[in-house]
Design a protein around this motif. Sequence first.
Motif, PDB file in Angstrom:
ATOM      1  N   ARG A 182      48.371  40.027  50.328  1.00 37.24           N
ATOM      2  CA  ARG A 182      47.262  41.114  50.083  1.00 37.24           C
ATOM      3  C   ARG A 182      46.868  41.599  48.758  1.00 37.24           C
ATOM      4  NH1 ARG A 182      49.785  44.179  53.240  1.00 37.24           N
ATOM      5  NH2 ARG A 182      49.056  43.666  55.324  1.00 37.24           N
ATOM      6  N   ILE A 183      47.754  41.409  47.952  1.00 41.40           N
ATOM      7  CA  ILE A 183      47.559  41.433  46.355  1.00 41.40           C
ATOM      8  C   ILE A 183      46.469  40.530  46.052  1.00 41.40           C
ATOM      9  CG2 ILE A 183      48.386  41.801  44.232  1.00 41.40           C
ATOM     10  CD1 ILE A 183      50.694  43.182  45.552  1.00 41.40           C
ATOM     11  N   VAL A 184      47.027  39.162  46.223  1.00 40.86           N
ATOM     12  CA  VAL A 184      46.133  38.245  46.059  1.00 40.86           C
ATOM     13  C   VAL A 184      44.617  38.328  46.382  1.00 40.86           C
ATOM     14  CG1 VAL A 184      45.680  35.662  46.248  1.00 40.86           C
ATOM     15  CG2 VAL A 184      48.087  36.402  45.845  1.00 40.86           C
ATOM     16  N   GLU A 185      44.421  38.636  47.511  1.00 38.39           N
ATOM     17  CA  GLU A 185      43.165  38.909  48.135  1.00 38.39           C
ATOM     18  C   GLU A 185      42.523  40.095  47.368  1.00 38.39           C
ATOM     19  OE1 GLU A 185      43.926  39.614  52.319  1.00 38.39           O
ATOM     20  OE2 GLU A 185      44.679  37.422  52.640  1.00 38.39           O
ATOM     21  N   GLY A 186      43.220  41.016  46.848  1.00 36.78           N
ATOM     22  CA  GLY A 186      42.636  42.284  46.225  1.00 36.78           C
ATOM     23  C   GLY A 186      42.170  41.736  45.074  1.00 36.78           C
ATOM     24  N   LEU A 187      43.050  41.075  44.493  1.00 39.48           N
ATOM     25  CA  LEU A 187      42.646  40.582  43.054  1.00 39.48           C
ATOM     26  C   LEU A 187      41.468  39.761  42.971  1.00 39.48           C
ATOM     27  CD1 LEU A 187      46.349  39.625  41.538  1.00 39.48           C
ATOM     28  CD2 LEU A 187      44.689  41.458  40.778  1.00 39.48           C
ATOM     29  N   LYS A 188      41.007  38.717  44.038  1.00 38.98           N
ATOM     30  CA  LYS A 188      40.052  38.041  44.089  1.00 38.98           C
ATOM     31  C   LYS A 188      38.964  38.946  44.405  1.00 38.98           C
ATOM     32  CE  LYS A 188      42.268  33.677  45.876  1.00 38.98           C
ATOM     33  NZ  LYS A 188      42.380  32.760  47.234  1.00 38.98           N
ATOM     34  N   ALA A 189      38.815  39.779  45.314  1.00 37.37           N
ATOM     35  CA  ALA A 189      37.835  40.625  45.427  1.00 37.37           C
ATOM     36  C   ALA A 189      37.482  41.350  44.142  1.00 37.37           C
ATOM     37  CB  ALA A 189      38.139  41.523  46.600  1.00 37.37           C
ATOM     38  N   ALA A 190      38.436  41.874  43.441  1.00 38.89           N
ATOM     39  CA  ALA A 190      38.095  42.521  42.305  1.00 38.89           C
ATOM     40  C   ALA A 190      37.776  41.673  41.018  1.00 38.89           C
ATOM     41  CB  ALA A 190      39.221  43.580  41.722  1.00 38.89           C
ATOM     42  N   GLY A 191      37.675  40.361  41.247  1.00 38.99           N
ATOM     43  CA  GLY A 191      37.359  39.422  40.254  1.00 38.99           C
ATOM     44  C   GLY A 191      38.372  39.342  38.971  1.00 38.99           C
ATOM     45  N   ARG A 192      39.769  39.723  39.238  1.00 39.24           N
ATOM     46  CA  ARG A 192      40.567  39.954  38.261  1.00 39.24           C
ATOM     47  C   ARG A 192      41.303  38.671  38.491  1.00 39.24           C
ATOM     48  NH1 ARG A 192      41.892  44.918  35.199  1.00 39.24           N
ATOM     49  NH2 ARG A 192      43.254  43.376  34.094  1.00 39.24           N
ATOM     50  N   THR A 193      41.947  38.077  37.151  1.00 38.05           N
ATOM     51  CA  THR A 193      42.993  37.141  37.013  1.00 38.05           C
ATOM     52  C   THR A 193      44.327  38.107  36.796  1.00 38.05           C
ATOM     53  OG1 THR A 193      42.456  36.682  34.689  1.00 38.05           O
ATOM     54  CG2 THR A 193      41.740  35.292  36.635  1.00 38.05           C
ATOM     55  N   ALA A 194      45.401  37.534  36.952  1.00 35.30           N
ATOM     56  CA  ALA A 194      46.513  38.178  36.602  1.00 35.30           C
ATOM     57  C   ALA A 194      47.780  37.170  36.107  1.00 35.30           C
ATOM     58  CB  ALA A 194      47.229  38.890  37.820  1.00 35.30           C
ATOM     59  N   ILE A 195      48.658  37.747  35.300  1.00 38.06           N
ATOM     60  CA  ILE A 195      49.853  37.058  35.263  1.00 38.06           C
ATOM     61  C   ILE A 195      50.723  37.003  36.374  1.00 38.06           C
ATOM     62  CG2 ILE A 195      51.943  36.670  33.789  1.00 38.06           C
ATOM     63  CD1 ILE A 195      50.395  37.670  31.504  1.00 38.06           C
ATOM     64  N   LEU A 196      51.249  35.815  36.903  1.00 35.35           N
ATOM     65  CA  LEU A 196      52.032  35.961  38.096  1.00 35.35           C
ATOM     66  C   LEU A 196      53.715  35.893  37.531  1.00 35.35           C
ATOM     67  CD1 LEU A 196      53.113  35.485  41.012  1.00 35.35           C
ATOM     68  CD2 LEU A 196      52.758  32.922  40.374  1.00 35.35           C
ATOM     69  N   ALA A 197      54.363  36.953  38.000  1.00 28.05           N
ATOM     70  CA  ALA A 197      55.837  36.818  37.198  1.00 28.05           C
ATOM     71  C   ALA A 197      56.469  36.924  38.814  1.00 28.05           C
ATOM     72  CB  ALA A 197      56.026  38.093  36.604  1.00 28.05           C
ATOM     73  N   LEU A 198      57.318  35.975  38.812  1.00 27.92           N
ATOM     74  CA  LEU A 198      58.216  35.403  40.100  1.00 27.92           C
ATOM     75  C   LEU A 198      59.457  36.055  39.704  1.00 27.92           C
ATOM     76  CD1 LEU A 198      57.469  31.831  40.932  1.00 27.92           C
ATOM     77  CD2 LEU A 198      57.093  33.846  42.199  1.00 27.92           C
ATOM     78  N   ASN A 199      59.733  36.946  40.299  1.00 31.16           N
ATOM     79  CA  ASN A 199      61.022  38.001  40.023  1.00 31.16           C
ATOM     80  C   ASN A 199      62.296  37.249  41.000  1.00 31.16           C
ATOM     81  OD1 ASN A 199      62.491  39.782  38.915  1.00 31.16           O
ATOM     82  ND2 ASN A 199      62.221  41.346  40.266  1.00 31.16           N
ATOM     83  N   LYS A 200      63.526  37.560  40.531  1.00 29.60           N
ATOM     84  CA  LYS A 200      64.700  37.515  41.168  1.00 29.60           C
ATOM     85  C   LYS A 200      64.941  36.080  41.196  1.00 29.60           C
ATOM     86  CE  LYS A 200      63.712  41.718  43.931  1.00 29.60           C
ATOM     87  NZ  LYS A 200      63.767  42.447  45.521  1.00 29.60           N
ATOM     88  N   VAL A 201      64.575  35.378  40.186  1.00 27.48           N
ATOM     89  CA  VAL A 201      64.726  33.897  40.212  1.00 27.48           C
ATOM     90  C   VAL A 201      66.336  33.581  40.332  1.00 27.48           C
ATOM     91  CG1 VAL A 201      62.562  33.539  39.192  1.00 27.48           C
ATOM     92  CG2 VAL A 201      64.574  33.924  37.939  1.00 27.48           C
TER      93      VAL A 201
END
Length: 307
Positions: free
Chosen positions: A114-133
């Motif tokens: 849902r956040i991925v879709e929200g970022l796309k809709a807002a035209g924002r790129t983000a840094i992906l931080a994969l946690n609990k690795v």
Amino acid sequence: MTRAGFAAVIGAPNAGKSTLVNRLVGSKVSIVTQKAQTTRFPVRGIAIVGESQLVLVDTPGVFRPRRRLDRAMVRAAWSGARGADVVVHLVDAEAELEAGRSAAARLAAEDAQRIVEGLKAAGRTAILALNKVDRVRRDQLLGVAEKLYSSGTYSEVFMISASDGSGVDDLARRLAALMPEGPWLYPADQAADLPARLLAAEITREKIYLRVHDELPYAAGVETTAFEERPDGSVRIEQTIFVERQGQRAILIGKGGQTLKWIGQAARKEIAEALGRPAHVFLTVKVREGWADSRETFRDLGLDFDA
């Protein structure tokens, strides 16, 4: 040349946002419990990395809202992201892998999407931080990173463990480099932009969930009703804990008042450490049905009641 700016940390409930902000800042500025969705409004933690000052906005989790308070929290999360210089999307890597086997993990993965879709809709790129690795095999981790990165939403990927600090320094250095040039926004020794009364209430609320997380759902709020500076340098704090039912009040008080006593002692110790002076904390538990949907609750949390 100094740099300063805002970095918003967004993610699904329980992705580890508050833990990451606390790790980056080096002190505790946001509530961290076993419960998902305990951050109810953006909390600004302030971190210094080299010549850069990072103002970290720890947003509420983005999830499918069901109540008025839920909707306001999700709006606050996106508001924090919109106003930031950099957005970090924190994703629970373990939940991504467990989505087909666990209902909770499936919900977390859906919220992340849902956040991925929200970022796309807002035209924002983000840094992906994969946690609990630290809980995931590396070959599995690479598959998760590849799947998410292929969405086109992210500029880069970091693999971290907010709990043990793995990879967090690398992320901090990258965020520092991305901050715009300019003077620092806060004094060098300030760790958070949060009123003392609100900070005290958040600490007590954390202790409630730590103590009764199995018995009590999210139907508990804390209001600091009095905050008195005393001549000896200490502070007297009176707080009211609101619950929605009489049975919840009994759980919070506990047999012979022992549960409430534990909460008060634990809160007093941490509040004193946060304020740097002795604190005297007095707790009262009251039943107020529907407290979470009252205009006063929204006002105290800095949330928009009418939107």
